[in-house]
Design a protein around this motif. Structure first.
Motif, PDB file in Angstrom:
ATOM      1  N   THR A 123      11.714 -22.781  33.973  1.00 21.09           N
ATOM      2  CA  THR A 123      13.126 -22.481  34.211  1.00 21.09           C
ATOM      3  C   THR A 123      13.379 -22.184  35.686  1.00 21.09           C
ATOM      4  N   THR A 124      14.461 -22.747  36.210  1.00 17.64           N
ATOM      5  CA  THR A 124      14.855 -22.498  37.597  1.00 17.64           C
ATOM      6  C   THR A 124      16.069 -21.581  37.626  1.00 17.64           C
ATOM      7  N   ALA A 125      15.989 -20.535  38.410  1.00 13.57           N
ATOM      8  CA  ALA A 125      17.097 -19.589  38.532  1.00 13.57           C
ATOM      9  C   ALA A 125      18.243 -20.233  39.302  1.00 13.57           C
ATOM     10  N   ALA A 126      19.452 -20.122  38.757  1.00 13.22           N
ATOM     11  CA  ALA A 126      20.635 -20.694  39.403  1.00 13.22           C
ATOM     12  C   ALA A 126      21.213 -19.716  40.414  1.00 13.22           C
ATOM     13  N   GLY A 127      21.862 -20.267  41.447  1.00 14.36           N
ATOM     14  CA  GLY A 127      22.510 -19.414  42.432  1.00 14.36           C
ATOM     15  C   GLY A 127      22.589 -20.072  43.790  1.00 14.36           C
ATOM     16  N   VAL A 128      23.286 -19.420  44.697  1.00 18.00           N
ATOM     17  CA  VAL A 128      23.416 -19.909  46.067  1.00 18.00           C
ATOM     18  C   VAL A 128      22.050 -19.848  46.745  1.00 18.00           C
ATOM     19  N   SER A 129      21.692 -20.916  47.428  1.00 19.69           N
ATOM     20  CA  SER A 129      20.377 -21.006  48.065  1.00 19.69           C
ATOM     21  C   SER A 129      20.196 -19.930  49.139  1.00 19.69           C
ATOM     22  N   LEU A 130      19.000 -19.337  49.156  1.00 23.73           N
ATOM     23  CA  LEU A 130      18.687 -18.303  50.146  1.00 23.73           C
ATOM     24  C   LEU A 130      17.254 -18.477  50.629  1.00 23.73           C
ATOM     25  N   GLU A 131      17.099 -18.634  51.932  1.00 24.75           N
ATOM     26  CA  GLU A 131      15.783 -18.661  52.569  1.00 24.75           C
ATOM     27  C   GLU A 131      15.515 -17.259  53.116  1.00 24.75           C
ATOM     28  N   ILE A 132      14.387 -16.691  52.761  1.00 22.52           N
ATOM     29  CA  ILE A 132      14.047 -15.332  53.203  1.00 22.52           C
ATOM     30  C   ILE A 132      12.906 -15.422  54.205  1.00 22.52           C
ATOM     31  N   VAL A 133      13.158 -14.977  55.427  1.00 19.68           N
ATOM     32  CA  VAL A 133      12.162 -15.039  56.499  1.00 19.68           C
ATOM     33  C   VAL A 133      11.822 -13.610  56.911  1.00 19.68           C
ATOM     34  N   LEU A 134      10.601 -13.208  56.646  1.00 20.67           N
ATOM     35  CA  LEU A 134      10.167 -11.842  56.930  1.00 20.67           C
ATOM     36  C   LEU A 134       9.019 -11.882  57.936  1.00 20.67           C
ATOM     37  N   THR A 135       9.200 -11.208  59.055  1.00 19.84           N
ATOM     38  CA  THR A 135       8.164 -11.137  60.086  1.00 19.84           C
ATOM     39  C   THR A 135       7.589  -9.726  60.115  1.00 19.84           C
ATOM     40  N   VAL A 136       6.271  -9.646  60.023  1.00 20.71           N
ATOM     41  CA  VAL A 136       5.591  -8.351  59.908  1.00 20.71           C
ATOM     42  C   VAL A 136       4.825  -8.051  61.191  1.00 20.71           C
ATOM     43  N   ARG A 137       5.063  -6.862  61.737  1.00 27.44           N
ATOM     44  CA  ARG A 137       4.379  -6.438  62.952  1.00 27.44           C
ATOM     45  C   ARG A 137       3.672  -5.102  62.739  1.00 27.44           C
ATOM     46  N   ASP A 138       2.688  -4.854  63.581  1.00 26.41           N
ATOM     47  CA  ASP A 138       1.962  -3.589  63.548  1.00 26.41           C
ATOM     48  C   ASP A 138       2.808  -2.535  64.259  1.00 26.41           C
ATOM     49  N   ALA A 139       3.164  -1.472  63.562  1.00 26.21           N
ATOM     50  CA  ALA A 139       4.030  -0.450  64.149  1.00 26.21           C
ATOM     51  C   ALA A 139       3.363   0.267  65.314  1.00 26.21           C
ATOM     52  N   ALA A 140       2.041   0.341  65.310  1.00 25.67           N
ATOM     53  CA  ALA A 140       1.324   1.059  66.364  1.00 25.67           C
ATOM     54  C   ALA A 140       1.221   0.250  67.650  1.00 25.67           C
ATOM     55  N   THR A 141       1.066  -1.076  67.519  1.00 23.05           N
ATOM     56  CA  THR A 141       0.837  -1.913  68.703  1.00 23.05           C
ATOM     57  C   THR A 141       1.981  -2.877  68.993  1.00 23.05           C
ATOM     58  N   GLY A 142       2.798  -3.165  67.982  1.00 26.07           N
ATOM     59  CA  GLY A 142       3.881  -4.129  68.156  1.00 26.07           C
ATOM     60  C   GLY A 142       3.446  -5.568  67.982  1.00 26.07           C
ATOM     61  N   SER A 143       2.165  -5.792  67.775  1.00 30.67           N
ATOM     62  CA  SER A 143       1.655  -7.160  67.644  1.00 30.67           C
ATOM     63  C   SER A 143       1.897  -7.706  66.243  1.00 30.67           C
ATOM     64  N   ALA A 144       1.935  -9.035  66.135  1.00 27.14           N
ATOM     65  CA  ALA A 144       2.156  -9.683  64.845  1.00 27.14           C
ATOM     66  C   ALA A 144       0.974  -9.435  63.920  1.00 27.14           C
ATOM     67  N   LEU A 145       1.268  -9.236  62.635  1.00 25.86           N
ATOM     68  CA  LEU A 145       0.213  -9.062  61.637  1.00 25.86           C
ATOM     69  C   LEU A 145      -0.048 -10.410  60.971  1.00 25.86           C
ATOM     70  N   ALA A 146      -0.922 -11.186  61.563  1.00 25.62           N
ATOM     71  CA  ALA A 146      -1.275 -12.486  61.000  1.00 25.62           C
ATOM     72  C   ALA A 146      -2.234 -12.296  59.835  1.00 25.62           C
ATOM     73  N   GLY A 147      -2.063 -13.122  58.794  1.00 23.66           N
ATOM     74  CA  GLY A 147      -2.980 -13.090  57.662  1.00 23.66           C
ATOM     75  C   GLY A 147      -2.695 -12.014  56.638  1.00 23.66           C
ATOM     76  N   ALA A 148      -1.595 -11.287  56.791  1.00 18.95           N
ATOM     77  CA  ALA A 148      -1.245 -10.261  55.804  1.00 18.95           C
ATOM     78  C   ALA A 148      -0.684 -10.924  54.550  1.00 18.95           C
ATOM     79  N   GLY A 149      -0.795 -10.246  53.430  1.00 21.09           N
ATOM     80  CA  GLY A 149      -0.216 -10.744  52.185  1.00 21.09           C
ATOM     81  C   GLY A 149       1.111 -10.056  51.913  1.00 21.09           C
ATOM     82  N   VAL A 150       2.130 -10.835  51.561  1.00 19.80           N
ATOM     83  CA  VAL A 150       3.450 -10.276  51.250  1.00 19.80           C
ATOM     84  C   VAL A 150       3.858 -10.709  49.848  1.00 19.80           C
ATOM     85  N   TYR A 151       4.102  -9.745  49.001  1.00 20.61           N
ATOM     86  CA  TYR A 151       4.627 -10.000  47.654  1.00 20.61           C
ATOM     87  C   TYR A 151       6.106  -9.650  47.672  1.00 20.61           C
ATOM     88  N   LEU A 152       6.950 -10.596  47.248  1.00 22.13           N
ATOM     89  CA  LEU A 152       8.399 -10.420  47.306  1.00 22.13           C
ATOM     90  C   LEU A 152       9.015 -10.739  45.949  1.00 22.13           C
TER      91      LEU A 152
END
Length: 288
Positions: A123-152
């Motif tokens: 089954t496909t959920a109906a609705g207006v299309s939405l692309e979700i772009v989430l960028t994750v950074r390290d709060a201590a250094t400000g650098s990008a967190l490459a290779g992290a897992g994100v469950y949404l």
């Protein structure tokens, strides 16, 4: 003490009480009964006071504990770094194993397009299309967190959560796991969620050290939520299929929301681009 002249004989001597007559006896009896009544009332009052439950000042001022409808305990943000996204509740429908259902160990959960169910249902959920772009950074250094897992995950157009709500209990759509790229970014293709009663429109997410940790239901680095902006909400909810969201959205505010209200969602409001006809993109950079 002087004697009433009515009870003195012609020689000026007091008349003995036994010989003062009926009038004296009656008055004495009445006076004694009055005295007994007064002292009896005082004694009774004292007795009642002594038997009454004693309440200390602190007990008297305390409000009843555990009353229905109380807000859940606030998430502890006391050790957040500057700019770090707040810790938020995963809500009652995470499907991460913490509330019964666990979709994270299902084959097929690692995907970017989360509009359809996988496994026994397509089954496909109906609705207006939405692309979700989430960028994750390290709060201590400000650098990008490459290779992290994100469950949404988020609700569908009708406000139902897959795997939990009666109308979507046999579905697992609008849930997925992705790995951040070298820029710390993940992208999910989804649909615009409803505004259901009592909550500002939002999207849930959990950040893990990597995808393997996520699908193994390992330690969570961050649990939080994305707030969707009011202008885009109004445009989407004016379209067919989102009718109930119009009413629900009119009854909530971002500052009054029980998740975003404490700071107005300053670190959680997505930047929105696009249109109803062409679809929207919700982008947010978070520090964890």
């Amino acid at each position: 003490m002087s004697t009433d002249e009515r009870w003195i004989d012609e020689n000026g001597d007091p008349i003995d009480e036994d010989h003062r007559g009926l009038v004296y006896d009656i008055r004495t009896l009445v006076d004694r009964r009055r005295a007994l009544g007064i002292f009896g009332g005082i004694a009774a009052t004292a007795l009642l006071a002594a038997c009454a439950p004693q309440t200390t000042g602190s007990e008297a001022s305390e409000a009843p504990q555990g009353a229905p409808g109380g807000a859940p305990p606030a998430e502890d943000d006391s050790d957040l770094l500057e700019g770090e996204v707040p810790n938020e509740t995963a809500g009652p429908y995470p499907a991460d194993g913490s509330n019964g259902v666990n979709v994270l160990d299902d084959s097929g959960i690692v995907r970017s397009d989360i509009r359809s169910s996988f496994g026994s249902s397509q089954t496909t959920a109906a609705g207006v299309s939405l692309e979700i772009v989430l960028t994750v950074r390290d709060a201590a250094t400000g650098s990008a967190l490459a290779g992290a897992g994100v469950y949404l995950w988020h609700c569908d157009r009708d406000g139902n959560y897959s795997l939990y709500s009666d109308a979507a209990k046999d579905e697992n759509y609008l849930r997925g796991v992705q790995q951040t790229d070298e820029d710390g970014t993940v992208r999910f293709t989804s649909i615009y969620p409803a505004c259901y009663s009592g909550r500002w429109p939002h999207i849930h997410f959990e950040v893990y050290e990597d995808v393997d940790t996520a699908v193994a239901t390992g330690p969570i680095v961050k649990t939080s939520q994305i707030a969707l902006p009011e202008e885009a909400n109004a445009k989407v909810y004016a379209t067919s299929g989102y009718e109930q969201s119009v009413r629900n959205a009119s009854q909530v505010t971002l500052t009054g929301d029980n998740v975003f209200g404490d700071d107005g969602g300053i670190h959680q409001i997505a930047t929105m681009t696009g249109s109803v006809s062409g679809g929207y993109t919700a982008a947010l950079t978070i520090a964890v």
